[in-house]
Write a protein that holds these residues in place. Structure first.
Motif, PDB file in Angstrom:
ATOM      1  N   ALA A 145       0.832  -1.202   0.000  1.00 46.05           N
ATOM      2  CA  ALA A 145       0.000   0.000   0.000  1.00 46.05           C
ATOM      3  C   ALA A 145       0.870   1.257   0.000  1.00 46.05           C
ATOM      4  O   ALA A 145       0.588   2.221  -0.720  1.00 46.05           O
ATOM      5  N   ALA A 146       1.928   1.237   0.796  1.00 48.01           N
ATOM      6  CA  ALA A 146       2.845   2.382   0.842  1.00 48.01           C
ATOM      7  C   ALA A 146       3.491   2.608  -0.513  1.00 48.01           C
ATOM      8  O   ALA A 146       3.654   3.755  -0.955  1.00 48.01           O
ATOM      9  N   ALA A 147       3.849   1.520  -1.188  1.00 50.86           N
ATOM     10  CA  ALA A 147       4.458   1.638  -2.512  1.00 50.86           C
ATOM     11  C   ALA A 147       3.484   2.261  -3.500  1.00 50.86           C
ATOM     12  O   ALA A 147       3.848   3.125  -4.306  1.00 50.86           O
ATOM     13  N   GLY A 148       2.230   1.813  -3.434  1.00 52.78           N
ATOM     14  CA  GLY A 148       1.218   2.356  -4.342  1.00 52.78           C
ATOM     15  C   GLY A 148       0.964   3.830  -4.101  1.00 52.78           C
ATOM     16  O   GLY A 148       0.800   4.621  -5.049  1.00 52.78           O
TER      17      GLY A 148
ATOM     18  N   ALA B 288       5.549  12.942 -10.057  1.00 54.21           N
ATOM     19  CA  ALA B 288       5.708  14.400 -10.070  1.00 54.21           C
ATOM     20  C   ALA B 288       7.148  14.789  -9.744  1.00 54.21           C
ATOM     21  O   ALA B 288       7.702  15.729 -10.332  1.00 54.21           O
ATOM     22  N   ILE B 289       7.771  14.064  -8.817  1.00 54.24           N
ATOM     23  CA  ILE B 289       9.182  14.319  -8.506  1.00 54.24           C
ATOM     24  C   ILE B 289      10.031  14.070  -9.743  1.00 54.24           C
ATOM     25  O   ILE B 289      10.954  14.832 -10.057  1.00 54.24           O
ATOM     26  N   GLY B 290       9.717  12.993 -10.476  1.00 51.77           N
ATOM     27  CA  GLY B 290      10.441  12.695 -11.710  1.00 51.77           C
ATOM     28  C   GLY B 290      10.312  13.806 -12.727  1.00 51.77           C
ATOM     29  O   GLY B 290      11.277  14.128 -13.441  1.00 51.77           O
ATOM     30  N   SER B 291       9.119  14.405 -12.798  1.00 51.75           N
ATOM     31  CA  SER B 291       8.915  15.533 -13.713  1.00 51.75           C
ATOM     32  C   SER B 291       9.812  16.712 -13.317  1.00 51.75           C
ATOM     33  O   SER B 291      10.409  17.372 -14.175  1.00 51.75           O
TER      34      SER B 291
ATOM     35  N   ALA C 179       9.449   7.031 -10.275  1.00 49.88           N
ATOM     36  CA  ALA C 179       8.267   6.495  -9.599  1.00 49.88           C
ATOM     37  C   ALA C 179       8.447   5.031  -9.229  1.00 49.88           C
ATOM     38  O   ALA C 179       8.112   4.605  -8.110  1.00 49.88           O
ATOM     39  N   LEU C 180       8.968   4.237 -10.141  1.00 51.97           N
ATOM     40  CA  LEU C 180       9.148   2.810  -9.879  1.00 51.97           C
ATOM     41  C   LEU C 180      10.175   2.569  -8.771  1.00 51.97           C
ATOM     42  O   LEU C 180       9.983   1.708  -7.899  1.00 51.97           O
ATOM     43  N   LEU C 181      11.266   3.314  -8.787  1.00 50.51           N
ATOM     44  CA  LEU C 181      12.314   3.117  -7.783  1.00 50.51           C
ATOM     45  C   LEU C 181      11.852   3.565  -6.398  1.00 50.51           C
ATOM     46  O   LEU C 181      12.114   2.884  -5.394  1.00 50.51           O
ATOM     47  N   VAL C 182      11.178   4.697  -6.327  1.00 45.06           N
ATOM     48  CA  VAL C 182      10.679   5.173  -5.036  1.00 45.06           C
ATOM     49  C   VAL C 182       9.646   4.198  -4.476  1.00 45.06           C
ATOM     50  O   VAL C 182       9.681   3.834  -3.293  1.00 45.06           O
ATOM     51  N   ALA C 183       8.732   3.753  -5.337  1.00 42.77           N
ATOM     52  CA  ALA C 183       7.727   2.780  -4.901  1.00 42.77           C
ATOM     53  C   ALA C 183       8.391   1.485  -4.448  1.00 42.77           C
ATOM     54  O   ALA C 183       7.989   0.878  -3.445  1.00 42.77           O
TER      55      ALA C 183
END
Length: 249
Positions: A4-7, A15-18, A84-88
């Motif tokens: 859930a935290a990852a999602g 947005a951070i990636g942007s 996004a994928l790495l942070v998740a």
């Protein structure tokens, strides 16, 4: 809970990636990363908010500016999605912990440094050195040990000697990046360095196959490969290192 935290983390990380795309484009040029608003690099037309949705807008616009039709590099959605994928993945792997937060910060820095090195062949001190200091302090507070400092200094010294021996293949920016890697992954930093060097052999082999001895003069950005090694070490470094030490008996 971790899933859930990852999602939940995934969409803010887009947005951070942007924002990282803005940093990668402007910081090497000495421009502000806050203003002016994002605009097309070709025609200068300000990008509307509905055309600035991470990944989605690029797909809907088919990788082209709505105003002038100029192509928009695939790097932009790639940076957003990778972030996004790495942070998740950090929150999925480590849960709602400080380790996850540190890992996420580490991955964000690796993404932006990789993007800059690909475009400019530099690893900016303005990013890598403060990031290394933040990670060292955070790791030491959460897990008090001299391991983090020793690993960072050892990895940096190793690449410094490699840069002296082969200056065309490595720069001082990579040496500073090794400092960040060691501060974050600690004793697993050999896994990071080895994985990065191994990954770098693939494009090197392709260049040699296509251009022969002339490939020696063709530089490739090394930071993305070190970053890849850092990600490998962050998620699987301890397991790989324990397996190797066990294999040696």
């Amino acid at each position: 809970m971790s899933l859930a935290a990852a999602g939940i983390a995934f969409f803010p990380a887009l947005a951070i990636g942007s924002f990282l795309n803005v940093v990668a484009a402007r910081l090497p040029l000495g421009r502000s990363v806050v203003s002016p608003a994002s605009a097309c690099m070709s025609c200068g037309h300000e990008i509307a908010s509905y055309d600035n949705i991470p990944v989605v807008s690029w797909l809907l616009l088919r990788g082209r500016c709505r105003s002038c039709g100029a192509g928009i590099s695939w790097r932009y959605p790639a940076v957003e999605l990778a972030t996004a994928l790495l942070v998740a993945a950090c929150f999925w792997r480590f849960g709602l912990t400080w380790d996850a937060a540190i890992g996420a910060f580490f991955c964000v820095v690796l993404v932006v440094l990789s993007a800059i090195d690909i475009d400019r062949r530099i690893v900016p001190n303005k990013i890598v050195l403060p990031a290394a200091a933040i990670v060292l302090v955070a790791r030491t507070i959460v897990h008090p040990s001299a391991e983090w400092l020793a690993a960072g200094l050892g990895a940096s010294l190793f690449l410094f000697l490699a840069a002296l021996a082969y200056p065309r293949g490595m720069g001082m920016g990579d040496v500073k990046l090794a400092l960040l890697l060691g501060f974050c992954v600690g004793r697993s930093v050999p896994v990071a360095l080895f994985s990065g060097m191994l990954a770098a052999l693939v494009p090197s082999a392709v260049l040699f196959a296509r251009h022969g001895s002339a490939a020696r003069k063709m530089a490739i950005p090394f930071a993305p490969f070190l970053a890849l090694g850092g990600v490998v070490a962050l998620f699987w470094g301890d397991a790989v290192l324990d397996w190797y030490l066990g294999f040696l008996g």
